[in-house]
Design an enzyme around this catalytic site. Sequence first.
Site, PDB file in Angstrom:
ATOM      1  N   HIS A 261      20.604  18.650  -5.130  1.00  0.00           N
ATOM      2  CA  HIS A 261      19.453  18.156  -5.892  1.00  0.00           C
ATOM      3  C   HIS A 261      18.129  18.400  -5.174  1.00  0.00           C
ATOM      4  O   HIS A 261      18.069  18.415  -3.942  1.00  0.00           O
ATOM      5  CB  HIS A 261      19.624  16.671  -6.213  1.00  0.00           C
ATOM      6  CG  HIS A 261      20.765  16.441  -7.162  1.00  0.00           C
ATOM      7  ND1 HIS A 261      21.944  15.857  -6.772  1.00  0.00           N
ATOM      8  CD2 HIS A 261      20.921  16.773  -8.451  1.00  0.00           C
ATOM      9  CE1 HIS A 261      22.772  15.826  -7.799  1.00  0.00           C
ATOM     10  NE2 HIS A 261      22.185  16.378  -8.830  1.00  0.00           N
ATOM     11  N   LEU A 262      17.096  18.553  -6.002  1.00  0.00           N
ATOM     12  CA  LEU A 262      15.800  18.976  -5.470  1.00  0.00           C
ATOM     13  C   LEU A 262      15.204  17.990  -4.467  1.00  0.00           C
ATOM     14  O   LEU A 262      14.789  18.392  -3.370  1.00  0.00           O
ATOM     15  CB  LEU A 262      14.826  19.193  -6.647  1.00  0.00           C
ATOM     16  CG  LEU A 262      13.395  19.526  -6.246  1.00  0.00           C
ATOM     17  CD1 LEU A 262      13.336  20.825  -5.466  1.00  0.00           C
ATOM     18  CD2 LEU A 262      12.505  19.588  -7.491  1.00  0.00           C
TER      19      LEU A 262
ATOM     20  N   ASN B  20      16.916  13.245 -14.974  1.00  0.00           N
ATOM     21  CA  ASN B  20      17.168  13.472 -13.537  1.00  0.00           C
ATOM     22  C   ASN B  20      17.146  12.170 -12.737  1.00  0.00           C
ATOM     23  O   ASN B  20      16.061  11.657 -12.424  1.00  0.00           O
ATOM     24  CB  ASN B  20      16.156  14.469 -12.982  1.00  0.00           C
ATOM     25  CG  ASN B  20      16.485  15.877 -13.422  1.00  0.00           C
ATOM     26  OD1 ASN B  20      16.547  16.149 -14.622  1.00  0.00           O
ATOM     27  ND2 ASN B  20      16.736  16.767 -12.487  1.00  0.00           N
TER      28      ASN B  20
ATOM     29  N   TYR C 149      26.513   7.378  -6.578  1.00  0.00           N
ATOM     30  CA  TYR C 149      25.052   7.167  -6.538  1.00  0.00           C
ATOM     31  C   TYR C 149      24.583   6.202  -7.649  1.00  0.00           C
ATOM     32  O   TYR C 149      24.168   5.069  -7.356  1.00  0.00           O
ATOM     33  CB  TYR C 149      24.381   8.535  -6.632  1.00  0.00           C
ATOM     34  CG  TYR C 149      22.873   8.535  -6.717  1.00  0.00           C
ATOM     35  CD1 TYR C 149      22.105   7.673  -5.941  1.00  0.00           C
ATOM     36  CD2 TYR C 149      22.228   9.428  -7.560  1.00  0.00           C
ATOM     37  CE1 TYR C 149      20.720   7.698  -6.008  1.00  0.00           C
ATOM     38  CE2 TYR C 149      20.840   9.474  -7.634  1.00  0.00           C
ATOM     39  CZ  TYR C 149      20.097   8.599  -6.861  1.00  0.00           C
ATOM     40  OH  TYR C 149      18.731   8.635  -6.943  1.00  0.00           O
TER      41      TYR C 149
ATOM     42  N   TYR D 221      29.760  21.762 -16.817  1.00  0.00           N
ATOM     43  CA  TYR D 221      29.577  20.318 -16.609  1.00  0.00           C
ATOM     44  C   TYR D 221      29.112  19.648 -17.912  1.00  0.00           C
ATOM     45  O   TYR D 221      29.699  18.662 -18.371  1.00  0.00           O
ATOM     46  CB  TYR D 221      28.554  20.099 -15.481  1.00  0.00           C
ATOM     47  CG  TYR D 221      28.036  18.698 -15.379  1.00  0.00           C
ATOM     48  CD1 TYR D 221      28.891  17.648 -15.086  1.00  0.00           C
ATOM     49  CD2 TYR D 221      26.682  18.416 -15.582  1.00  0.00           C
ATOM     50  CE1 TYR D 221      28.409  16.349 -15.002  1.00  0.00           C
ATOM     51  CE2 TYR D 221      26.194  17.131 -15.489  1.00  0.00           C
ATOM     52  CZ  TYR D 221      27.064  16.101 -15.201  1.00  0.00           C
ATOM     53  OH  TYR D 221      26.595  14.824 -15.125  1.00  0.00           O
TER      54      TYR D 221
HETATM   55  N1  UDP Z   1      15.855  23.054  -7.542  1.00  0.00           N
HETATM   56  C1  UDP Z   1      15.296  23.933  -6.615  1.00  0.00           C
HETATM   57  N2  UDP Z   1      15.811  23.945  -5.352  1.00  0.00           N
HETATM   58  C2  UDP Z   1      16.838  23.138  -4.948  1.00  0.00           C
HETATM   59  C3  UDP Z   1      17.394  22.249  -5.899  1.00  0.00           C
HETATM   60  C4  UDP Z   1      16.881  22.238  -7.183  1.00  0.00           C
HETATM   61  O1  UDP Z   1      14.377  24.672  -6.939  1.00  0.00           O
HETATM   62  O2  UDP Z   1      17.266  23.203  -3.788  1.00  0.00           O
HETATM   63  C5  UDP Z   1      15.319  23.014  -8.913  1.00  0.00           C
HETATM   64  C6  UDP Z   1      16.351  23.303  -9.991  1.00  0.00           C
HETATM   65  O3  UDP Z   1      16.404  24.690 -10.257  1.00  0.00           O
HETATM   66  C7  UDP Z   1      15.812  22.496 -11.166  1.00  0.00           C
HETATM   67  C8  UDP Z   1      15.109  21.299 -10.516  1.00  0.00           C
HETATM   68  O4  UDP Z   1      14.893  21.690  -9.160  1.00  0.00           O
HETATM   69  O5  UDP Z   1      14.849  23.235 -11.854  1.00  0.00           O
HETATM   70  C9  UDP Z   1      15.945  20.039 -10.521  1.00  0.00           C
HETATM   71  O6  UDP Z   1      17.237  20.370 -10.045  1.00  0.00           O
HETATM   72  P1  UDP Z   1      18.297  19.281  -9.614  1.00  0.00           P
HETATM   73  O7  UDP Z   1      19.485  20.025  -9.070  1.00  0.00           O
HETATM   74  O8  UDP Z   1      17.662  18.273  -8.725  1.00  0.00           O
HETATM   75  O9  UDP Z   1      18.678  18.539 -10.957  1.00  0.00           O
HETATM   76  P2  UDP Z   1      19.210  19.115 -12.359  1.00  0.00           P
HETATM   77  O10 UDP Z   1      17.987  19.363 -13.196  1.00  0.00           O
HETATM   78  O11 UDP Z   1      20.020  20.328 -12.098  1.00  0.00           O
HETATM   79  O12 UDP Z   1      20.019  17.990 -12.888  1.00  0.00           O
END
Ligand code: UDP
Length: 329
Positions: free
Chosen positions: A188-189, A169, A11, A140
């Site tokens: 990812h969200l 992010n 990515y 990680y």
């Molecule tokens: N998140 C969520 N639902 C999802 C994926 C992520 O609520 O399906 C939340 C996650 O708990 C975090 C934020 O979104 O608070 C960002 O998560 P992501 O996995 O995108 O990135 P990270 O912060 O882990 O690098």
Amino acid sequence: MKLLVTGGAGYVGSHTVRALLEAGHDVTVLDNLSTGHRWALQDCELMSVDLRDALHLNQQLKGRRFDGVLHFAAKSLVGESKSNPILYYQNNVTGTANLVDAMLKAGIPRLVFSSTAAIFGNPKRDLIDEKHPKAPINVYGQTKLTVENMLESVTKSAGFSATCLRYFNAAGANNAANLGEWHDPETHLIPNALRAAAGTGQPLTLFGDDYPTPDGTCVRDYVHVDDLASAHVAAIGKMRKRGVFNTHNLGNGNGYSVKEVIAACEAAVGKEIPYKVGPRREGDPATLVASSAKARKRLNWEPKHDGIAEIAESAWRWECYRRDKLVLR
Ligand code: UDP
């Protein structure tokens, strides 16, 4: 410059390869295509190497002249790192040790390393600068911090320079180049929210709404992937001296809650995204927002896409392209 990009089919790697080519560099991609994508490869040479295979790596780099390496190849899923820590130490730590060893043997003097906000763990301050204490709360992050420490040691003993770029992010897409995010599984969200909206993914679960934040959901600093790419171009261009270790935190300095991100995705898609609130996800700090003052000053770096609306829109355009043009092929 003649540059080697590991993980150039991933990515952030693929967006950076594109930016490096646009800036006039000569780029070779090194990727085992385990999580990277053939469609994301730009028009340049591909070395198919697994960094855990030191012998093969040394053979491939022998007699090749590179001015520097940008190192993206890594395992990057927090949950997987907990269930399979050895996989993470082997890929991220052993793989990077092999890479640096091969670079030293081949006389390649500089490395830009893909690091992460996960090295900081639970923040002690609102804005996280480079000096913030490092205390990762997941495997990680531990592997990435181990590599940072290893690189600092190597720069002290050899004529080798390393710059660690810690992404907050990474999000968004380069629609003109048809590049964007595609992980399997997707954790990812933003992609999860967009796929839930399109009806092509799982229903969205919001991981915890009882955090000590204004709306109870986690706050993150979303930085556009093309802005990360431009930071890499700036960083490698700055690394003139030998024996220097440097770190930069890369974010916009603006925090958005999960609920705010879902709202931005709803606006981009033009419809409501149904979600259920689930328990907290292990290893998630409440708030992670960068101070990128150092990168702005030292790299002369300025994020060009600083709003969550623009990031969500580009991610949605990419999601439509991915679904229509790539998934069915
Ligand atoms: N998140 C969520 N639902 C999802 C994926 C992520 O609520 O399906 C939340 C996650 O708990 C975090 C934020 O979104 O608070 C960002 O998560 P992501 O996995 O995108 O990135 P990270 O912060 O882990 O690098």
